[in-house]
Design a protein around this motif. Structure first.
Motif, PDB file in Angstrom:
ATOM      1  N   THR A 219      35.991  38.011  38.085  1.00  0.00           N
ATOM      2  CA  THR A 219      34.610  37.922  37.601  1.00  0.00           C
ATOM      3  C   THR A 219      34.067  36.498  37.663  1.00  0.00           C
ATOM      4  N   GLU A 220      34.948  35.515  37.727  1.00  0.00           N
ATOM      5  CA  GLU A 220      34.499  34.123  37.785  1.00  0.00           C
ATOM      6  C   GLU A 220      34.015  33.751  39.178  1.00  0.00           C
ATOM      7  N   THR A 221      34.802  34.128  40.205  1.00  0.00           N
ATOM      8  CA  THR A 221      34.415  33.818  41.581  1.00  0.00           C
ATOM      9  C   THR A 221      33.613  34.946  42.217  1.00  0.00           C
ATOM     10  N   GLN A 222      33.587  36.122  41.532  1.00  0.00           N
ATOM     11  CA  GLN A 222      32.926  37.324  42.038  1.00  0.00           C
ATOM     12  C   GLN A 222      33.503  37.737  43.400  1.00  0.00           C
ATOM     13  N   LYS A 223      34.822  37.634  43.502  1.00  0.00           N
ATOM     14  CA  LYS A 223      35.519  38.045  44.711  1.00  0.00           C
ATOM     15  C   LYS A 223      36.519  39.153  44.405  1.00  0.00           C
ATOM     16  N   THR A 224      36.713  40.026  45.380  1.00  0.00           N
ATOM     17  CA  THR A 224      37.771  41.018  45.292  1.00  0.00           C
ATOM     18  C   THR A 224      39.020  40.436  45.953  1.00  0.00           C
ATOM     19  N   LEU A 225      40.157  40.548  45.271  1.00  0.00           N
ATOM     20  CA  LEU A 225      41.399  39.960  45.750  1.00  0.00           C
ATOM     21  C   LEU A 225      42.458  41.024  46.008  1.00  0.00           C
ATOM     22  N   HIS A 226      43.147  40.877  47.107  1.00  0.00           N
ATOM     23  CA  HIS A 226      44.372  41.642  47.360  1.00  0.00           C
ATOM     24  C   HIS A 226      45.521  40.690  47.070  1.00  0.00           C
ATOM     25  N   ILE A 227      46.336  41.023  46.062  1.00  0.00           N
ATOM     26  CA  ILE A 227      47.420  40.139  45.645  1.00  0.00           C
ATOM     27  C   ILE A 227      48.768  40.803  45.895  1.00  0.00           C
ATOM     28  N   GLU A 228      49.662  40.064  46.530  1.00  0.00           N
ATOM     29  CA  GLU A 228      51.050  40.480  46.653  1.00  0.00           C
ATOM     30  C   GLU A 228      51.867  39.636  45.675  1.00  0.00           C
ATOM     31  N   LEU A 229      52.686  40.321  44.860  1.00  0.00           N
ATOM     32  CA  LEU A 229      53.466  39.662  43.822  1.00  0.00           C
ATOM     33  C   LEU A 229      54.934  39.597  44.213  1.00  0.00           C
ATOM     34  N   ALA A 230      55.559  38.469  43.921  1.00  0.00           N
ATOM     35  CA  ALA A 230      57.007  38.338  44.072  1.00  0.00           C
ATOM     36  C   ALA A 230      57.542  37.554  42.884  1.00  0.00           C
ATOM     37  N   CYS A 231      58.723  37.906  42.431  1.00  0.00           N
ATOM     38  CA  CYS A 231      59.407  37.175  41.366  1.00  0.00           C
ATOM     39  C   CYS A 231      60.800  36.874  41.882  1.00  0.00           C
ATOM     40  N   LYS A 232      61.088  35.593  42.150  1.00  0.00           N
ATOM     41  CA  LYS A 232      62.297  35.245  42.891  1.00  0.00           C
ATOM     42  C   LYS A 232      63.113  34.145  42.209  1.00  0.00           C
ATOM     43  N   PHE A 233      64.417  34.299  42.299  1.00  0.00           N
ATOM     44  CA  PHE A 233      65.381  33.282  41.896  1.00  0.00           C
ATOM     45  C   PHE A 233      66.075  32.815  43.177  1.00  0.00           C
ATOM     46  N   TYR A 234      65.874  31.548  43.520  1.00  0.00           N
ATOM     47  CA  TYR A 234      66.418  31.004  44.752  1.00  0.00           C
ATOM     48  C   TYR A 234      67.245  29.753  44.488  1.00  0.00           C
TER      49      TYR A 234
END
Length: 296
Positions: A119-134
């Motif tokens: 709502t701040e940038t008024q953009k639609t986002l496609h987000i890919e999430l990852a949670c990694k221990f490297y």
């Protein structure tokens, strides 16, 4: 452009196992767990090969009263549960849909993690999430992304970024995705793609993290040693915890089982024999250390 909110349906979240602790302590732990996840470092591993945009949460108070930590789920699903909860309760974002499986004629082509409206940038986002221990291994590859590998040497950061670049992001532009986006009244040309990598990075003990690019330095949370070097951690007044992988996203203070050095060494010996590298917490005189003990 009209936007329609569709609550996400994640099958894995239907059956939840909550932590068996007193209610007042549980409320504190729930808040701490969400805070721990939100504040976990975001790796912005941008390069010429991976010119991604990266998503990070803005600072805002989140109501944690309805959150249940899904301790029976795998680590990745736990991260999804935390991520979705924050998105659904954030003032800035509107979660449009989550975990969207795109079907081809004979098989599933893949899954889009999240579509949200900022709502701040008024953009639609496609987000890919990852949670990694490297863990950092300087002997691997010529580029920084190749040098970060999982504790049991099964995957690398480069492989993850390659998957996002070659499979997960292009899925948005498949003809089979178009009908789904049309149902949400979304114009594909206006959707911006971002990746969120919650990263916990570990260095060899005594390695100078200043040698790393800054984006990696900011995500370093601990070290690692081989089992043969574990005796260097011996101390009569130290206590050790060995969280199961499903506990890696829990704040260390939530762990209830702590052991002496000898008890810990015995447990680690059994794990490394089976080629499993445990995460270990060591607390001594008010100082907490995180490190992996690797079998390789």
């Amino acid at each position: 452009m009209g936007l329609r909110y569709t609550p996400p349906t994640v099958g894995a979240l239907r059956h939840r196992k909550t932590l068996n602790i007193p209610y007042n302590k549980k409320a504190i732990l729930i808040k701490n767990t969400l805070d721990y996840f939100i504040k976990a470092p975001d790796l912005k591993a941008v390069s010429g090969t991976f010119p991604f945009s990266f998503f990070s949460f803005s600072e805002e108070g989140i109501d944690t009263s309805q959150f249940q930590f899904t301790s029976n789920l795998m680590l990745g699903k736990q991260a999804e549960a935390c991520f979705e909860y924050v998105l659904k309760h954030a003032k800035r974002y509107k979660l449009l849909t989550a975990n969207i499986q795109i079907q081809g004629e004979t098989q599933t082509l893949g899954e889009l993690d999240y579509l949200i409206y900022d709502t701040e940038t008024q953009k639609t986002l496609h987000i890919e999430l990852a949670c990694k221990f490297y863990l950092f291994d300087d002997s691997l590859g010529a580029v920084p992304e190749a040098k970060w590998i999982g504790p049991n040497r099964k995957d690398t950061l480069q492989e993850k970024l390659d998957k996002v670049k070659e499979k997960q992001f292009p899925l948005l532009y498949k003809p089979e995705t178009a009908d789904f986006l049309k149902d949400l009244h979304l114009d594909i040309a206006t959707i911006e793609q971002q990746i969120c990598i919650k990263s916990f990075l570990f260095l060899p003990k005594d390695f100078d993290k200043e040698k790393l690019p800054r984006q990696y330095q900011e995500c370093v949370v601990g070290t690692y040693i081989s089992f043969s070097k574990f005796d260097t951690e011996k101390s009569n007044d130290a206590q050790f915890a060995i969280p199961d992988k499903k506990q890696w996203l829990l704040p260390p203070e939530s762990l209830t089982e702590w052991f002496s050095f000898s008890e810990t060494k015995e447990k680690i010996a059994s794990l490394v024999t089976n080629k499993k590298s445990p995460l270990v917490y060591k607390k001594q005189k008010g100082i907490l250390e995180k490190f992996f003990v690797v079998w390789w």
